[in-house]
Every structure is written in C-alpha cells, then in structure tokens.
Design a protein around this motif. Structure first.
Motif, PDB file in Angstrom:
ATOM      1  N   ARG A 135       3.096   0.336  -0.565  1.00  0.00           N
ATOM      2  CA  ARG A 135       2.447  -0.667   0.295  1.00  0.00           C
ATOM      3  C   ARG A 135       2.172  -0.062   1.667  1.00  0.00           C
ATOM      4  O   ARG A 135       2.777   0.929   2.039  1.00  0.00           O
ATOM      5  CB  ARG A 135       3.302  -1.922   0.396  1.00  0.00           C
ATOM      6  N   PRO A 136       1.246  -0.662   2.429  1.00  0.00           N
ATOM      7  CA  PRO A 136       0.948  -0.159   3.781  1.00  0.00           C
ATOM      8  C   PRO A 136       2.034  -0.584   4.772  1.00  0.00           C
ATOM      9  O   PRO A 136       1.839  -1.470   5.611  1.00  0.00           O
ATOM     10  CB  PRO A 136      -0.406  -0.788   4.104  1.00  0.00           C
ATOM     11  N   PHE A 137       3.187   0.045   4.667  1.00  0.00           N
ATOM     12  CA  PHE A 137       4.372  -0.392   5.399  1.00  0.00           C
ATOM     13  C   PHE A 137       4.177  -0.327   6.908  1.00  0.00           C
ATOM     14  O   PHE A 137       4.422  -1.300   7.627  1.00  0.00           O
ATOM     15  CB  PHE A 137       5.579   0.459   4.980  1.00  0.00           C
ATOM     16  N   TRP A 138       3.740   0.817   7.418  1.00  0.00           N
ATOM     17  CA  TRP A 138       3.632   0.975   8.870  1.00  0.00           C
ATOM     18  C   TRP A 138       2.554   0.085   9.460  1.00  0.00           C
ATOM     19  O   TRP A 138       2.699  -0.431  10.574  1.00  0.00           O
ATOM     20  CB  TRP A 138       3.410   2.435   9.235  1.00  0.00           C
ATOM     21  N   GLY A 139       1.463  -0.124   8.747  1.00  0.00           N
ATOM     22  CA  GLY A 139       0.418  -1.017   9.241  1.00  0.00           C
ATOM     23  C   GLY A 139       0.906  -2.449   9.364  1.00  0.00           C
ATOM     24  O   GLY A 139       0.707  -3.111  10.391  1.00  0.00           O
ATOM     25  N   GLY A 140       1.560  -2.954   8.330  1.00  0.00           N
ATOM     26  CA  GLY A 140       2.089  -4.311   8.372  1.00  0.00           C
ATOM     27  C   GLY A 140       3.177  -4.480   9.413  1.00  0.00           C
ATOM     28  O   GLY A 140       3.237  -5.500  10.113  1.00  0.00           O
TER      29      GLY A 140
END
Length: 131
Positions: A11-16
């Motif tokens: 998942r886009p962890f850092w973006g979220g």
C-alpha cells in the motif's frame, strides 16, 4: 514486525501517513492560542472540515489502497484549500505535508510480479544477433 513490513509494502504507506499527518497538524494549529488565527465562514467551519477530511482521506489511503487515485486527488485539492481556510495551511507545514503525501499516494504503483521472477526472466533471454 515482519507482518507490518509486509502490510506496508502492498500500500502507499508514506503517502497516506503524510496526508493524515498534514490534516492532524492543521487541526492542531486551529486550536492555537495565537492572535494570527483566521476564521472564515460560520465560526470557521471550513477550517475544521478540510483538515478533518484530509485526515480521513489519509487513513482511507492506508486501509483501502485500491481507491488511492481518487483519494489522493481529493486530498491534494483539500490540502490546497486549507491555504485560505486554515491559517495558511497550518502555517505551510500541514499544506506541504498534505500535498507531498497526496503526490506520493498518486504515484505509487503496486508490484505486479515478484522480483525473483523478473530477474530470472531477464537472465534467461538470449541476446538478439546483429545483422
């Protein structure tokens, strides 16, 4: 710890996370006891609504990554909207966190196939002879 790394990798962890942190930072600056605080609209309703939605969108990006494109576009627009409604976007910090997080989530692509299979396929291909 390994399970968290595996969960984070898909998942886009850092973006979220950055989008959620930007919304939280703007909400904190709304409660600041400074004379610089702006309130526009019905007792500053938009000043609380936009960062709350940013926080929710950041969490949705983390827990529902299939809809990340819609959430990230909406998150970027809300982040830019806080410039007017929420103390210049939480004194620029929340605005920048929200926009960068939205861009990271928008640009994130899931890994399509395992890395081992790709490297094996490259090694197996034979060079094309020149004429």
């Amino acid at each position: 710890m390994v399970a968290f790394r595996r969960w984070r990798a898909v998942r886009p962890f850092w973006g979220g996370l950055l989008l959620a942190l930007g919304g939280a930072e703007i909400l904190v600056t709304e409660k600041a006891s400074l004379k610089v605080v702006m309130h526009i609209g019905m007792q500053g309703l938009a000043g609380y609504l936009l960062p709350t939605l940013m926080l929710i969108l950041g969490l949705l990006i983390l827990f529902n990554p299939t809809q990340r494109l819609f959430y990230s576009i909406l998150g970027a627009l809300l982040s830019l909207g806080t410039w007017v409604t929420s103390n210049l976007g939480g004194f620029f910090i929340g605005l920048v966190l929200g926009v960068v997080g939205s861009c990271l989530a928008f640009g994130w692509l899931p890994d399509q196939e395992p890395r081992r299979a790709r490297s094996w396929r490259r090694r197996r291909q034979e060079p094309v002879p020149l004429p």
